[in-house]
Structure formats: structure tokens, C-alpha cells
Design a protein around this motif. Structure first.
Motif, PDB file in Angstrom:
ATOM      1  N   ARG A   1       0.661  76.192  -9.286  1.00 21.55           N
ATOM      2  CA  ARG A   1      -0.518  76.341  -9.398  1.00 21.55           C
ATOM      3  C   ARG A   1      -0.203  77.797  -8.723  1.00 21.55           C
ATOM      4  O   ARG A   1      -0.750  78.650  -9.320  1.00 21.55           O
TER       5      ARG A   1
ATOM      6  N   ARG B   1     -10.267  76.444  -3.173  1.00 26.71           N
ATOM      7  CA  ARG B   1     -10.245  75.390  -4.270  1.00 26.71           C
ATOM      8  C   ARG B   1      -8.842  74.483  -4.737  1.00 26.71           C
ATOM      9  O   ARG B   1      -9.206  73.582  -5.385  1.00 26.71           O
TER      10      ARG B   1
ATOM     11  N   SER C   1     -16.030  71.466  -4.123  1.00 23.44           N
ATOM     12  CA  SER C   1     -16.948  71.873  -4.432  1.00 23.44           C
ATOM     13  C   SER C   1     -17.247  73.564  -4.049  1.00 23.44           C
ATOM     14  O   SER C   1     -17.029  74.280  -3.712  1.00 23.44           O
ATOM     15  N   LYS C   2     -17.654  73.774  -5.703  1.00 23.20           N
ATOM     16  CA  LYS C   2     -18.078  75.231  -5.854  1.00 23.20           C
ATOM     17  C   LYS C   2     -18.951  76.246  -4.495  1.00 23.20           C
ATOM     18  O   LYS C   2     -18.669  76.350  -4.291  1.00 23.20           O
TER      19      LYS C   2
ATOM     20  N   LYS D   1     -17.584  75.660  -1.126  1.00 19.94           N
ATOM     21  CA  LYS D   1     -16.497  76.742  -0.944  1.00 19.94           C
ATOM     22  C   LYS D   1     -17.170  77.649  -0.433  1.00 19.94           C
ATOM     23  O   LYS D   1     -16.705  78.985  -0.063  1.00 19.94           O
TER      24      LYS D   1
ATOM     25  N   SER E   1      -7.769  72.154  -2.670  1.00 16.01           N
ATOM     26  CA  SER E   1      -8.036  70.642  -2.436  1.00 16.01           C
ATOM     27  C   SER E   1      -9.474  70.353  -2.910  1.00 16.01           C
ATOM     28  O   SER E   1      -9.853  69.662  -2.248  1.00 16.01           O
ATOM     29  N   GLY E   2      -9.993  71.336  -4.257  1.00 19.50           N
ATOM     30  CA  GLY E   2     -11.042  70.141  -4.793  1.00 19.50           C
ATOM     31  C   GLY E   2     -11.958  70.458  -3.511  1.00 19.50           C
ATOM     32  O   GLY E   2     -13.010  69.666  -4.329  1.00 19.50           O
TER      33      GLY E   2
END
Lengths: 353, 295
Positions: B200, A101, A106-107, A110, A103-104
Motif C-alpha cells: 500500500r 481509508r 466508509s467514504k 471518513k 482501515s476500510g
């Protein structure tokens, strides 16, 4: 996967120096265990490799790149902690997917990767649970899932099994070994349990007081310990040490115990000087007849049955020696016995070591 | 520890039963009497204010005073709106209390995280000075506070009431203590290894775990700001910026104070807090007593 190299690494906390000029290379895909008694600096060393602690001097090199100034994320390592350190407010799936999450990723990806990691570790049915609803072993598995989900260059384990009971520890040990065979990621494993280190690792590093005592395969450490500390640390039950004096005559080296018993030693240890410490492993000592080679007279002090073998405490030359007796001999307390050991199994160390 | 108890069960029970028989009911009654008295003493002013809100000024001053619900509520409401812009003032209070509460919860928890998670030179000294500042009576700081607010050019604004308190020693201390006992270092390390930035870690890992402390601080701050009289008295001069405490007090000075209307206003001003307390009392207790008992 990465090759991890430590070059002249030192660490001090104020005046106290905890690591002294360590040099160590962990090859790509290798499983190395750092083992030593409490306070020997093994966890500090792991934290330095992880990037959670700064080295006072020296370099940490990963794949030929000095990573001293990189943060843990940039080093692409994953770590499993002693207390598992799971996020209590997140479900198993969220725990495993947290770093994705960040490191971006995608859902959908993930979710897919978290589920794949969970499947590898048999956690699929527990994905919606919170850590508080899991047993110790399950939590440990989630902690490992969190590590493997991101395909790190190296795994760092900080005494991951020390909070589990003996049975579960043995199971998890197998799982870790199995996992390593499967993913082949470079792994550095810290433990104070030499059995854990020996059974898991390709090579074991023995640390004492922040200094590396010996690096070698479990068998090398067992057979050819570099010093009495390594000899005493490796092996269970621990090696017996008895004081003796060495003499060489007619091409044969003999050690004389304090009660005058003479033992033949296979190698010429004359260079060690006269006063020495003999190292006798309990499993190499056996009950024997008076006439056997290297027979030592003694008396039975204690018999500890463990089922398959008995652990005996035999008083020889004023010292209690532990003996592993696989003949399960029926011995009475204080009964006179003789112990013998083959000359090639006798380790000799300088006395002042 | 397990010990062998060779006594038969009847004999083991005998001792406590005998002790309990000596003053069983008396103790129970005494406890109830004390608790009920405490309850009545605590609740009386609230009930009294509510009752008086339904009476006219002359009824309130009659002897003995009326202890029943009157029929003057509508008149009192009209009078209340006549002597002050009640709803504007209520909104002012709400705004000041909400802004101050949200700000305090956010900034106090950030400061607390700083004291909890980082090691820096002089950390203990700064923390000590901060704790020591809690021992200074607030009244002593009034003049410096006024001068500071004046210097900043925010006199007669709501900002002057809520802004200075958003990073306060009590809040920082409360939350830091909660963090110390509820968040392990390894958790922060794990988040770092997972690649989380400090913010974060604070936002995604620490904040969700200190919710009880945040709720406690939120309620304490809201009550404090809602009931604050002294600060608005010093910094506010325009009646349309008044908050409830100040507005209700200001109409008491005029001749023939409309007590019925004032009591109605007072009662209405208490309602939001009562409702908030009904909903959050559990969290509040949890936060304030956290750490008192191990486990």
C-alpha cells in the motif's frame, strides 16, 4: 487511551548501545516529554514505542499487553513527525483521512471524521489544498489532524515544532496543550527544547547518552535536580556552576569559592566530600550590598537587556556567572558589584559528576 | 551574503557592458548556426524517409534524387501491404512495446522500492553487481540470452522479446535514484504508522510521487522495444510474428527491394514515437535531468 510501560528497554545499533535498560511508565492520559541533547536516544526511543524500530531487549507494554511484535497499526498509536511527513500528492482532507481509508472506513464516515478533525484544528477552509500550498503552521496542524482523526491510544510527537519560527512555536505549543486537555490522550513528546518540555508536559524525562537521568514534574526537576546535568539542562538561562570546597563547623556548612569567598549552604552536604560544584540559578542571584548574606564580590563583564529583565555576566572567583536582574540596574562595564544568593537556593553537586 | 557596495550604479554596470559589447552578435549568430545545423542534420533523415515514401523505386534511384513530394504514395502503400502484413506487424510492435513498457515500469519501480526502503544483508553488494551489469555490452549476452529463451520454451513468441527486460538494471537504478532524492524516510514511516502495508505504501504513497521517473522509464523502454531489432531477429522465425524493425529489414533482402514501400513503412513506424515524444517530451526531460540541479 493507554498506559505505556517500558521495561528494561535497550537498543543497540551494531556495537553502539544507544539506550540502556530504560524503565518508564506513562500513565493513562498523561503527557510526558522526553528531553535531552542531540544523540541522547530520545527519537530512537519514540520510534521503538511507535513500532518503527525494534528494541534489542526489554519490553514495551501497552495496557498490560506486550506489544514488541505488533506493527505500528496494531499498536493503535499516532505519530506527528518533525518534517510533518504529509503526503504531498494528497489534499489536506485526503491526508487526514488516509488512515481511515486504509482501515476500510466508509467514504461518508471518513469524510465526516476528517472534517470534524479539521474543525477542531481550524483547517476547514484548507481541506482542498495540497501541503505545498500551506504554511509551516498549517502543515503542522494537518499532521496533528492526521493523528487525532483515528482516536489513537497514544500520541507520539517527534520534535513537532522544531521547524517553526519562535512565535509560531509558542502558538502551536499552546494548541497542543489545549488539544491534550480536550482529548486527554496519553502523549509522549520528544524535544530538545527544555522550555517546550516544561511548559507542555505533566512529567519530564531527562535523557543523556541513552540513560534516564531523572523523571519528574517540571517543578521537581527545577527545584531538586538529581545531578548537575539535569540542573544545567533545566532552566533558562542555564544554571551557573562554580567550584568550591565544603566545610562543616558548628552545625553550619559553608562552601569556599576559589577566591576565598565563603557561602553558607543550607543543607548538610558533608557526605559529598570536600571538593564540590555549586549550582547557582541566574534568577536566584541578585545584586546586593557588601554586607548581605552570601555576598560575592565581582565585576560586570556584560549587560544584555531583554526588555523585562537584564541578563548580566558577572565575573566572580575567576568565572563568569549569568545573573537575571529584574531591577534593571544601570551598570557600567567593569563596575564592582556584589552578588548574593539565599542558602536554600544553592545546589551542591559532586565535583567529578 | 550582503555586502556594502559603495560604487555608483553607472560604474558597477560598466564592466559587464564592456565585455558584452566585444562579441555580442557574433556569439549569438554562432550559437544559432550551430543549432540550426544540428537541427537540419537531425531532421534530414526523417524528412528524406517521408519524401521517399511518395516516390517509386526508379525515381529514388534517379540522379540527382528527387527532393520533392512524389505521386506514388498509393502504389507504395499497396506494395507495402503486398510484401508484408503491415498492420499485423505494426500491432505486434505495439503489443511488444506496450507490454514491455508497462511491465518494466511496474517491476523496476518495485525492485527500486526494495532497494530504497528496506535494509537487508548484501543490499549494497547486490545493487553494485546490478549497476556493474550495465557495463557489459549487450551483444555479449546474446548467446546466453538465446539459450535461456530456448530453455524456457518461449522461442518464436513475443514474450521472449519483452519479458526478459521488464526488470532491468537501468530502470531500477533510475527509479531508485529518483526515490532517494524525492521521498523522505519520514513519509514512509508516517504511512506505516497510518497502518499501510508495504504494498500500500508503494502503491498509494511512493508511486504517485515518482511519476516523472516512471514517465521517463516508460518512454525510454517504449523507444527501446519499438526500435529493437536484434532480439526479434534472434528469437522470431514466423513472419506473422515479426515486429516492424524485422519485417522492414526482411523485405530489403529480396531482389528489387521496393524502396518506396519500405520508406513508407519506415515512416509509418516512426509516427507513434514522434507523437509520443510530442506529448511526453517534457516529462522525459524532467525525469532524465532530475537531480542534476539541486532544488
Amino acid at each position: 487511551m493507554a498506559r505505556v510501560e517500558l521495561v528494561n528497554l535497550s537498543k543497540s545499533f551494531g556495537e553502539v548501545k544507544v539506550l540502556h535498560d530504560l524503565n518508564l511508565t506513562v500513565e493513562e492520559g498523561e503527557f510526558v516529554a522526553l528531553v535531552g541533547p542531540s544523540g541522547c536516544g530520545k527519537s530512537t526511543l519514540l520510534r521503538i514505542i511507535a513500532g518503527l524500530e525494534d528494541a534489542t531487549s526489554g519490553e514495551i507494554v501497552m495496557d498490560n499487553e506486550i506489544v514488541n511484535d505488533l506493527n505500528p497499526r496494531e499498536r493503535n498509536i499516532a505519530m506527528v513527525f518533525q518534517s510533518y511527513a504529509l503526503y504531498p500528492h494528497m489534499t489536506v482532507e485526503e491526508n487526514i483521512g488516509f488512515n481511515l481509508r486504509i482501515s476500510g472506513v466508509s467514504k461518508a464516515e471518513k469524510r465526516e471524521r476528517a472534517r470534524a478533525a479539521a474543525e477542531t484544528l481550524g483547517l476547514t477552509d484548507l481541506l482542498d489544498r495540497k501541503p505545498s500550498q500551506l504554511s509551516g503552521g498549517q502543515r503542522q496542524r494537518v499532521a496533528m489532524g492526521r493523528a487525532i482523526v483515528r482516536n489513537p491510544d497514544a500520541f507520539l510527537f517527534d520534535e513537532p515544532l522544531s521547524n517553526l519560527d519562535a512565535k509560531l512555536r509558542a502558538e502551536m505549543r499552546d494548541e497542543i496543550k489545549h488539544l491534550h486537555h480536550k482529548v486527554k490522550t496519553t502523549s509522549i513528546y520528544v524535544t530538545h527544547d527544555q522550555i517546550e518540555a516544561m511548559t507542555l508536559a505533566d512529567r519530564v524525562v531527562i535523557l543523556k547518552g541513552g540513560v534516564i537521568q531523572q523523571i519528574g514534574t517540571p517543578t521537581e526537576l527545577y527545584r531538586n535536580p538529581a545531578n548537575s546535568f539535569v540542573a544545567g539542562f533545566i532552566g533558562s538561562p542555564a544554571m551557573n556552576f562554580v567550584d568550591a570546597t565544603l566545610e562543616t563547623s558548628g552545625g553550619q556548612t559553608t562552601a569556599t569559592l576559589q577566591d576565598g569567598t565563603k557561602l553558607v549552604v543550607s543543607v548538610d552536604y558533608a557526605a559529598l566530600g570536600r571538593d564540590v560544584k555549586l549550582g547557582l540559578r541566574p534568577e536566584h542571584l541578585e545584586l546586593a550590598a557588601n554586607s548581605a548574606t552570601n555576598a560575592m564580590p565581582g565585576s560586570v563583564r556584560l549587560v544584555e537587556p531583554t526588555g523585562a529583565v537584564n541578563h548580566l555576566k558577572i565575573k566572580v572567583a575567576g568565572q563568569n556567572l549569568t545573573v537575571v536582574d529584574d531591577t534593571l540596574a544601570d551598570l557600567a562595564l567593569d563596575a564592582p558589584v556584589h552578588l548574593s544568593i539565599a542558602p536554600e537556593y544553592i545546589h551542591v553537586f559532586p565535583k567529578d559528576e | 551574503m550582503t555586502t556594502l557596495d559603495t560604487q555608483p550604479p553607472e560604474r558597477r554596470m560598466a564592466a559587464p557592458r564592456k565585455r558584452a559589447r566585444t562579441f555580442p552578435r557574433l556569439g549569438k549568430y554562432a550559437t544559432h548556426v550551430v543549432m540550426i545545423t544540428g537541427l537540419l542534420v537531425t531532421i534530414f533523415p526523417f524528412v528524406w524517409v517521408a519524401l521517399m515514401a511518395t516516390h517509386s523505386r526508379s525515381e529514388i534511384y534517379s540522379s540527382p534524387p528527387p527532393f520533392w513530394i512524389g505521386d506514388n504514395l498509393a502504389e507504395n502503400y499497396i506494395k507495402l501491404l503486398d510484401v508484408m502484413p503491415f498492420w499485423t506487424v505494426l500491432f505486434n510492435s505495439l503489443w511488444v512495446a506496450t507490454a514491455g513498457t508497462v511491465g518494466a515500469v511496474f517491476f523496476c519501480s518495485m525492485c527500486a522500492y526494495g532497494f530504497f526502503a528496506f535494509n537487508f544483508r548484501g543490499k549494497n553488494l547486490i545493487f553494485g553487481i546490478m549497476i556493474a551489469s550495465m557495463m557489459v555490452p549487450p551483444v555479449l549476452g546474446l548467446i546466453p540470452f538465446f539459450l535461456t529463451v530456448q530453455f524456457l520454451g518461449i522461442l518464436d513468441t513475443h514474450l521472449a522479446i519483452w519479458l526478459p527486460g521488464i526488470a532491468n538494471a537501468f530502470g531500477i537504478f533510475l527509479i531508485r535514484q529518483y526515490m532517494v532524492q524525492s521521498i523522505s524516510r519520514e513519509l514512509l514511516d508516517a504511512a506505516k504508522v497510518d497502518g499501510a502495508s508495504e504494498f500500500r505504501i508503494f502503491w498509494s504513497v511512493v508511486l504517485p510521487l515518482i511519476k516523472p521517473a516512471l514517465a521517463t522509464l516508460g518512454i525510454v523502454m517504449f523507444i527501446g522495444l519499438w526500435n529493437n531489432f536484434l532480439t526479434p531477429l534472434i528469437v522470431l522465425s514466423s513472419p506473422d510474428k515479426y515486429v516492424l524493425t524485422l519485417a522492414l529489414r526482411s523485405v530489403q533482402s529480396i531482389a528489387n527491394s521496393p524502396w518506396g514501400a519500405i520508406m513508407l513503412g519506415t515512416f509509418l513506424s516512426m509516427l507513434p514515437l514522434l507523437i509520443a515524444f510530442l506529448f511526453f517530451s517534457r516529462q522525459m526531460m524532467a525525469g532524465l535531468t532530475a537531480g542534476a540541479v539541486k532544488g
